[in-house]
Design a protein around this motif. Structure first.
Motif, PDB file in Angstrom:
ATOM      1  N   UNK A  81     -20.624 -27.381   7.213  1.00  0.00           N
ATOM      2  CA  UNK A  81     -21.241 -28.180   8.271  1.00  0.00           C
ATOM      3  C   UNK A  81     -20.141 -28.656   9.209  1.00  0.00           C
ATOM      4  N   UNK A  82     -20.314 -28.422  10.500  1.00  0.00           N
ATOM      5  CA  UNK A  82     -19.258 -28.694  11.469  1.00  0.00           C
ATOM      6  C   UNK A  82     -19.002 -30.179  11.626  1.00  0.00           C
ATOM      7  N   UNK A  83     -17.841 -30.487  12.179  1.00  0.00           N
ATOM      8  CA  UNK A  83     -17.475 -31.888  12.396  1.00  0.00           C
ATOM      9  C   UNK A  83     -18.328 -32.536  13.485  1.00  0.00           C
ATOM     10  N   UNK A  84     -18.954 -31.734  14.337  1.00  0.00           N
ATOM     11  CA  UNK A  84     -19.842 -32.344  15.339  1.00  0.00           C
ATOM     12  C   UNK A  84     -21.161 -32.773  14.713  1.00  0.00           C
ATOM     13  N   UNK A  85     -21.578 -32.121  13.619  1.00  0.00           N
ATOM     14  CA  UNK A  85     -22.784 -32.518  12.899  1.00  0.00           C
ATOM     15  C   UNK A  85     -22.484 -33.699  11.974  1.00  0.00           C
ATOM     16  N   UNK A  86     -21.295 -33.703  11.382  1.00  0.00           N
ATOM     17  CA  UNK A  86     -20.863 -34.813  10.511  1.00  0.00           C
ATOM     18  C   UNK A  86     -19.602 -35.426  11.116  1.00  0.00           C
ATOM     19  N   UNK A  87     -19.758 -36.274  12.127  1.00  0.00           N
ATOM     20  CA  UNK A  87     -18.578 -36.879  12.766  1.00  0.00           C
ATOM     21  C   UNK A  87     -17.949 -37.993  11.945  1.00  0.00           C
ATOM     22  N   UNK A  88     -18.679 -38.523  10.947  1.00  0.00           N
ATOM     23  CA  UNK A  88     -18.185 -39.647  10.151  1.00  0.00           C
ATOM     24  C   UNK A  88     -18.264 -39.302   8.664  1.00  0.00           C
ATOM     25  N   UNK A  89     -17.323 -38.474   8.149  1.00  0.00           N
ATOM     26  CA  UNK A  89     -17.385 -38.058   6.748  1.00  0.00           C
ATOM     27  C   UNK A  89     -17.137 -39.188   5.755  1.00  0.00           C
ATOM     28  N   UNK A  90     -16.688 -40.324   6.238  1.00  0.00           N
ATOM     29  CA  UNK A  90     -16.474 -41.470   5.360  1.00  0.00           C
ATOM     30  C   UNK A  90     -17.690 -42.353   5.191  1.00  0.00           C
ATOM     31  N   UNK A  91     -18.873 -41.818   5.531  1.00  0.00           N
ATOM     32  CA  UNK A  91     -20.106 -42.604   5.406  1.00  0.00           C
ATOM     33  C   UNK A  91     -21.226 -41.752   4.808  1.00  0.00           C
ATOM     34  N   UNK A  92     -20.908 -40.993   3.773  1.00  0.00           N
ATOM     35  CA  UNK A  92     -21.879 -40.062   3.194  1.00  0.00           C
ATOM     36  C   UNK A  92     -22.214 -40.439   1.754  1.00  0.00           C
ATOM     37  N   UNK A  93     -23.495 -40.309   1.404  1.00  0.00           N
ATOM     38  CA  UNK A  93     -23.925 -40.576   0.038  1.00  0.00           C
ATOM     39  C   UNK A  93     -23.769 -39.317  -0.797  1.00  0.00           C
ATOM     40  N   UNK A  94     -23.179 -39.456  -1.982  1.00  0.00           N
ATOM     41  CA  UNK A  94     -22.956 -38.343  -2.913  1.00  0.00           C
ATOM     42  C   UNK A  94     -23.671 -38.633  -4.223  1.00  0.00           C
ATOM     43  N   UNK A  95     -24.404 -37.651  -4.728  1.00  0.00           N
ATOM     44  CA  UNK A  95     -25.153 -37.812  -5.981  1.00  0.00           C
ATOM     45  C   UNK A  95     -24.949 -36.579  -6.857  1.00  0.00           C
ATOM     46  N   UNK A  96     -24.758 -36.801  -8.153  1.00  0.00           N
ATOM     47  CA  UNK A  96     -24.652 -35.712  -9.125  1.00  0.00           C
ATOM     48  C   UNK A  96     -25.698 -35.921 -10.208  1.00  0.00           C
TER      49      UNK A  96
END
Length: 284
Positions: free
Chosen positions: A189-204
């Motif tokens: 996913x490009x950086x223009x779609x995810x401009x703020x990678x430090x604000x993402x929810x991760x679930x396992x």
């Protein structure tokens, strides 16, 4: 880094031919794309200046790893504050690094064949960076994100047995370097779609049971800090995968510890990027 894609998927069609395609904007589970027609690209690899949409479509029959090869994985350990707490380690002053070899690469829906010697198999869901052009050193005014092709989902499979300090001499790499121990996908996913990678929810989840859940705002070292540190005095090649660390909730630190068994399915989901689902199959 400017890219010709928003959500890049690599796949095989019904004839076994391989393509890069543009995934629909709301696609997150790669299983839902089987049988779908998507626009495809031409011009080589996604970091090539000639890479562009061809004006044609192809039907997805099998989702593949989003890149066919990586020169290396650079991985960061102990990079979520809550994971550092659960592991009873001190807060690091610099990123704790180890590597995985290129043969750790696997796809987002692949079964992972586990060597019978990989005892104490554990999961580690991670946000991953794919490097889009070579880096060696960064000037103070350079933006590390200019070298990022995009973001993807990863699982840093680990044999806790071989991570035992008495066996590993305090080196994490061997325990994490078996073939297939670094599945990624389903998209870049490009950086223009995810401009703020430090604000993402991760679930396992393991067999639908939630094991890890965190936000990337818990990272000790963010994306830019990691890239700057890695590129200091050495070349980071195009296609390199950087695994940014895992949050708390790994099997080794549950009470009691809970390691993966033959047939278990591990699902890693990251907001705005997608889902990978890998079944572990123990040899023998």
């Amino acid at each position: 880094m400017h890219t010709a894609f928003d959500r890049l998927v690599r796949f095989a069609n019904n004839d076994g031919q391989t393509f890069y395609g543009e995934a629909p904007p709301l696609a997150f589970d790669p299983s839902s794309l089987i049988g779908e027609k998507v626009p495809v690209f031409e011009g080589g690899e996604p970091w090539s200046p000639a890479f562009k949409l061809s004006g044609k479509t192809q039907t997805i029959a099998k989702i593949l790893s989003p890149i066919p090869h990586t020169p290396i994985y650079h991985c960061v350990g102990l990079n979520y504050r809550q994971h550092i707490v659960e592991s009873k380690n001190p807060m690091p002053k610099h990123p704790a690094l180890f590597n995985k070899p290129s043969d750790a690469l696997a796809g987002p829906l692949d079964d992972i064949s586990i060597q019978k010697e990989a005892y104490g198999l554990d999961y580690e869901g991670e946000l991953c960076i794919v490097i889009g052009k070579d880096i060696k050193g960064l000037a103070k005014d350079e933006d590390p994100l200019d070298y990022v092709l995009g973001y993807t989902v990863g699982n840093d499979f680990t044999s806790r047995y071989w991570q035992d300090p008495k066996l590993s001499s305090y080196q994490a790499g061997y325990a994490k370097s078996f073939d297939g121990f670094g599945p990624i996908g389903p998209f870049i996913v490009s950086t223009k779609v995810v401009p703020h990678p430090g604000e993402l929810q991760l679930t396992v989840r393991v067999n639908s049971e939630q094991r890890q859940q965190a936000n990337t705002n818990d990272l000790v070292f963010d994306i830019k800090e990691i890239i700057k540190f890695l590129a200091r005095g050495r070349t980071i090649r195009v296609g390199t995968i950087i695994m940014t660390g895992t949050p708390s909730g790994v099997g080794a630190f549950l009470t009691p510890p809970s390691f993966l068994k033959h047939g278990d399915v591990v699902m890693v989901e990251i907001e705005k990027i997608g889902i990978i689902k890998n079944r572990v199959i123990f040899q023998g």
